[in-house]
Design a protein around this motif. Sequence first.
Motif, PDB file in Angstrom:
ATOM      1  N   ASP A 180      47.466  53.314  38.008  1.00  0.00           N
ATOM      2  CA  ASP A 180      47.345  52.028  37.325  1.00  0.00           C
ATOM      3  C   ASP A 180      47.010  50.954  38.357  1.00  0.00           C
ATOM      4  O   ASP A 180      47.875  50.524  39.125  1.00  0.00           O
ATOM      5  N   SER A 181      45.740  50.565  38.401  1.00  0.00           N
ATOM      6  CA  SER A 181      45.346  49.560  39.392  1.00  0.00           C
ATOM      7  C   SER A 181      44.056  48.892  38.977  1.00  0.00           C
ATOM      8  O   SER A 181      43.182  49.530  38.401  1.00  0.00           O
ATOM      9  N   GLU A 182      43.972  47.601  39.291  1.00  0.00           N
ATOM     10  CA  GLU A 182      42.735  46.882  38.992  1.00  0.00           C
ATOM     11  C   GLU A 182      41.846  46.760  40.211  1.00  0.00           C
ATOM     12  O   GLU A 182      40.779  46.177  40.157  1.00  0.00           O
ATOM     13  N   MET A 183      42.350  47.263  41.335  1.00  0.00           N
ATOM     14  CA  MET A 183      41.565  47.151  42.565  1.00  0.00           C
ATOM     15  C   MET A 183      40.354  48.078  42.480  1.00  0.00           C
ATOM     16  O   MET A 183      40.327  49.002  41.677  1.00  0.00           O
ATOM     17  N   GLU A 184      39.386  47.855  43.357  1.00  0.00           N
ATOM     18  CA  GLU A 184      38.206  48.711  43.407  1.00  0.00           C
ATOM     19  C   GLU A 184      38.053  49.272  44.808  1.00  0.00           C
ATOM     20  O   GLU A 184      37.222  48.797  45.579  1.00  0.00           O
ATOM     21  N   PRO A 185      38.860  50.258  45.177  1.00  0.00           N
ATOM     22  CA  PRO A 185      38.719  50.798  46.532  1.00  0.00           C
ATOM     23  C   PRO A 185      37.411  51.579  46.678  1.00  0.00           C
ATOM     24  O   PRO A 185      36.768  51.890  45.673  1.00  0.00           O
TER      25      PRO A 185
END
Length: 588
Positions: A504-509
């Motif tokens: 669950d993450s909104e980051m864009e690694p």
Amino acid sequence: MKFSIIVETFEKMENTTKRLELTQYLVDLFKNTPSDLISKVVYLIQGKLRPDFDGVELGVAEKLAIRAISKSAGIPIKKIEEVYNKGGDLGHAASKILEQKTQTTFVKEPITTERVYETLYKIAELEGLRSQDMKMKYIASLLNDATPLEARFILKILLGTLRLGIADNTVMDALAIAYTGSKENREPLETAYNVSSDLGKVAEAIATKGLDGTKKFEISVFNPIRPMLADRVKSEQEALEKIGNEFAAEYKLDGERVQIHLKGEKVVLFSRRLENITSYYPDIVEKTPKILKARDAILEAEAVAINDDTGEFLPFQELMHRRRKYNVEKAVERYPITINFFDALYLDGKSCLDMPYSQRRKTLEDIVTEDNFARLVPMTTVKTESEIEEFLENSINAGCEGLMLKVLNAPYRAGMRGSNWLKLKREYRNELGDSLDLVVIGAFFGRGRRTGRYGTLLLATYNDNEDVFPSICKVGTGFTDENLDQFYQLLSDKVTLKKNPRVDSEMEPDVWFEPELVIEIVASEITLSPIHKAAKDIIRKGSGLALRFPKFTGKIRFEKAPEDASTDQEVVSLYKGQKKIKQEIGQA
Ligand code: AMP
């Protein structure tokens, strides 16, 4: 120029980590490159089409690339994904697939570097409706005519995964050797690069005009200058030992470094990494011409989010709300900032780089009109340990990270890290009273010394109610070189095509991983976060929790399964404990 010359070099480079060998391969390549093509070849080596500040981005998604391979090879998408999932690298997968295909087709005209570059450029420029289809067509047409090895590197460039393990310095060494016979001549190239931030332009200058060409580089407004960087010191005492006597101490603000370029009414902003960030800060753009008593100027400042009611500085994360393409006006209103000037690099037609710090500071004081929005970074001169200590305390109390200590008579050394600037941060202490075990869910590729490895990891807690892994922080400190290698090895085979549904993450690694590896982290504080998902909505609706100043302790918790990682509940109780302590000592 045949593109095969380039990819054969790239292949050799991928197979060595020795700097001397890497340099020699580049020297050979440059010697085979016509001078009107040299800048493009240098950008391709860097995995780019133009210097970062130009904002030409390839931005091709894996999915699209897979479709293009499928179209070119006439093989179903599923099959390609299978090969890809086995190897973890789409470039390799494509070359494998095309190898099978080429055996059955005729030999074609070799593709040229010019064609590859131009096609990639067209792909980068495509926008809007139908652009995806057009991009796919362009890629497929290149792949149709490419050898498997060429296809492999075309894809790596397209996807932004080309990692040759070379730093800018190695490219400059190779340019100096190829065009002057000795790397002893690197210095003028370096100076030219530091004021232009454009390695392609430097290469073209030396290839067409020799060393003299590189010596003529001048600062030009709207072309970013590579920023000066600071060494870290751990204590006041160490600072005094390093720079002695009397020096300037400035608050080290916790925001975003902004290089502000002004000419007449026009303003352009660059980040520390020299990306064009003008669109995120319309308020700086609008106000700069009014704030500055200057015709043209290049200044450095720290943009810091503030609490509009109290005027307090807010942590860096708050600024991230500004990083959006749409509705920027709303963000400007909701997340106000101040702009805090700390250096002058160029003013009214003249470079300030060779002026001593004290004179540059005086210049700033003369041209900046301070108000609620624009300020000079607080500064004082210090001589003793206790003076530094006192100023450090003040800075921390004002919500800053620590101090920057600057040698009074030192020039601005663009692109250099050294002891003319020292950073003294509040000591890393494990102020939470406990360490956390967190799951690695993604990573960002490193730069500089960390090129070719993961420079920053994205970490998550475990939410045992919902059986998911919500992100809690990014961590990029505490890693030794050995750790970096180890992480790269351990994590490479956990790379996934898409974000795992349990993450669950909104980051864009740059890459996502299967949530498997657990590592130990300490941090100085837990804060509310609009971005991270750990313990979302528990303390405050719409906010998660994040770690401030997280640091890897050196321990990989091989013995732990991801479900054994620290849970949201644990983080919540640490957060509450920390709040209680703050209240007791009167800081909350
Ligand atoms: P670090 O990112 O920890 O290496 O610290 C360097 C960064 O501190 C710079 O890139 C700036 O963004 C920031 N900074 C904050 N205050 C200052 C200051 N007074 N002088 C220079 N840099 C500052």
